[in-house]
Design an enzyme around this catalytic site. Sequence first.
Site, PDB file in Angstrom:
ATOM      1  N   LYS A 162       0.844  -1.195   0.000  1.00  0.00           N
ATOM      2  CA  LYS A 162       0.000   0.000   0.000  1.00  0.00           C
ATOM      3  C   LYS A 162       0.884   1.252   0.000  1.00  0.00           C
ATOM      4  O   LYS A 162       1.796   1.382   0.840  1.00  0.00           O
ATOM      5  CB  LYS A 162      -0.901  -0.004   1.248  1.00  0.00           C
ATOM      6  CG  LYS A 162      -1.982  -1.082   1.207  1.00  0.00           C
ATOM      7  CD  LYS A 162      -3.023  -0.803   0.143  1.00  0.00           C
ATOM      8  CE  LYS A 162      -4.229  -1.728   0.283  1.00  0.00           C
ATOM      9  NZ  LYS A 162      -5.236  -1.495  -0.788  1.00  0.00           N
ATOM     10  N   ASP A 190      -0.384  -0.554  -4.608  1.00  0.00           N
ATOM     11  CA  ASP A 190      -1.753  -0.033  -4.652  1.00  0.00           C
ATOM     12  C   ASP A 190      -1.754   1.358  -4.046  1.00  0.00           C
ATOM     13  O   ASP A 190      -1.548   1.518  -2.841  1.00  0.00           O
ATOM     14  CB  ASP A 190      -2.705  -0.946  -3.883  1.00  0.00           C
ATOM     15  CG  ASP A 190      -4.164  -0.530  -4.070  1.00  0.00           C
ATOM     16  OD1 ASP A 190      -4.412   0.512  -4.719  1.00  0.00           O
ATOM     17  OD2 ASP A 190      -5.052  -1.246  -3.574  1.00  0.00           O
ATOM     18  N   GLU A 218      -1.789  -0.321  -8.964  1.00  0.00           N
ATOM     19  CA  GLU A 218      -3.238  -0.257  -8.895  1.00  0.00           C
ATOM     20  C   GLU A 218      -3.693   1.158  -8.576  1.00  0.00           C
ATOM     21  O   GLU A 218      -3.132   1.806  -7.675  1.00  0.00           O
ATOM     22  CB  GLU A 218      -3.681  -1.187  -7.755  1.00  0.00           C
ATOM     23  CG  GLU A 218      -4.884  -2.030  -8.051  1.00  0.00           C
ATOM     24  CD  GLU A 218      -5.224  -2.889  -6.852  1.00  0.00           C
ATOM     25  OE1 GLU A 218      -6.165  -2.538  -6.134  1.00  0.00           O
ATOM     26  OE2 GLU A 218      -4.539  -3.908  -6.629  1.00  0.00           O
ATOM     27  N   ASP A 243      -8.882  -0.173 -10.152  1.00  0.00           N
ATOM     28  CA  ASP A 243      -9.645  -0.807  -9.072  1.00  0.00           C
ATOM     29  C   ASP A 243     -10.886   0.039  -8.772  1.00  0.00           C
ATOM     30  O   ASP A 243     -11.967  -0.241  -9.281  1.00  0.00           O
ATOM     31  CB  ASP A 243      -8.762  -0.992  -7.830  1.00  0.00           C
ATOM     32  CG  ASP A 243      -9.512  -1.683  -6.691  1.00  0.00           C
ATOM     33  OD1 ASP A 243     -10.661  -2.114  -6.911  1.00  0.00           O
ATOM     34  OD2 ASP A 243      -8.970  -1.786  -5.571  1.00  0.00           O
ATOM     35  N   LYS A 267     -14.036  -6.813  -7.927  1.00  0.00           N
ATOM     36  CA  LYS A 267     -14.463  -7.099  -6.547  1.00  0.00           C
ATOM     37  C   LYS A 267     -15.984  -7.251  -6.532  1.00  0.00           C
ATOM     38  O   LYS A 267     -16.699  -6.422  -7.114  1.00  0.00           O
ATOM     39  CB  LYS A 267     -14.043  -5.978  -5.593  1.00  0.00           C
ATOM     40  CG  LYS A 267     -12.535  -5.902  -5.392  1.00  0.00           C
ATOM     41  CD  LYS A 267     -12.145  -4.744  -4.497  1.00  0.00           C
ATOM     42  CE  LYS A 267     -10.632  -4.695  -4.343  1.00  0.00           C
ATOM     43  NZ  LYS A 267     -10.183  -3.394  -3.783  1.00  0.00           N
TER      44      LYS A 267
HETATM   45 MG    MG Z   1      -7.031  -1.575  -4.629  1.00  0.00          MG
END
Ligand code: MG
Length: 369
Positions: A162, A190, A218, A243, A267
């Site tokens: 992250k 991400d 991402e 995303d 997702k």
């Molecule tokens: Mg993501």
Amino acid sequence: MKICEIHIGKLSIPLRKPFKTALRTVHSAEDIVVKLVADCGAIGYGNAPPTAVITGDSQDSIVAAIRDILAPKIIGFDVDNLEGISTVLDGALLHNHSAKAALDIAAHDLFGKRVGVPLYKLLGGFRSSLESDLTISLNDPEEMARDACAAVAAGYSALKIKVGNEPATDLTRVRAVRGAVGDAVRIRLDANQGWGAKEAVRLIRRFEAEGLAIELVEQPVKAHDFDGLKYVTDRVNTEIMADESAFGPREVAQLIAMRACDSINIKLMKAGGLRNAVRIAHLAETADMRCMVGCMLESKIGITAAASLAAGKQIVNRADLDASVLLAEDPIVGGAQFEGNRLLLPDAPGLGIREIENWRHIATLPGHT
Ligand code: MG
């Protein structure tokens, strides 16, 4: 087999350590769960984690959407008409994708039980196990390097790091993690919408120039900024994955038409369930775009459903389904099994889930007077 009763409840599961991204810090996984009970007694399980900063759905909004609008529409429906159930859910109210996903997942589970086939086989059956990456929370570079080393020691060969809160520190973070884990580990980043488009290009080119071997980045820019996403995608060699921009099938169709990204993170809670997630996978496949299947901080119900999609479809070549590993407890009996960095799909009908332990009941429909 008809749906005759729907139970809504709640799980609160502590995390092993706080989960931190550019958007939020979380200490426990809250999950709204549903049980669809059929007239023969079979039960389908579904869930909806409230991820307000991403989907706009809160616990209360999910419960209200299911209890007051969605559930009454599918009580009495024949489970064989899975397409009809998903279509009714989709058309019953705007947005509220997590609430729709909970009932759509449960209906797919029930359908799998009805026909006696594991869900991943109903969704294509391409493979029966998956490798997942592990997410490293956004912290200072030293702590992230330590967490990354611990993940590699635990058997992970792909890490999702992250980033996205401050570009100069993000560069230090990525250098620290790559330096700590060596060259053999695949590193995905991400940014969770944390950079501007020009900033992202500068930073990603720097990663490339320094040989940091980033597999993909991402969501570098804001979810709504499709032009910014395309700007980045067109100017770097690194794979750019959408995303938060890739919400449902319509958004993905637009991203594909613009060629605004190289790949898609699917997702279930963004798509509104499995039916729409399958539509996204097929759109992406038609456009030769690879997919990852990701998750929210949620119980193993949604993880097993997402893993079933990822296992079913050949176009899904990556899985980011680590939520269950981040939880300190697992109240879900049955479902996917974890062996190190691998998820094994259950060889049982539907999701293979038998029970939810320690859940707090919220409502049962139809209401008894
Ligand atoms: Mg993501």
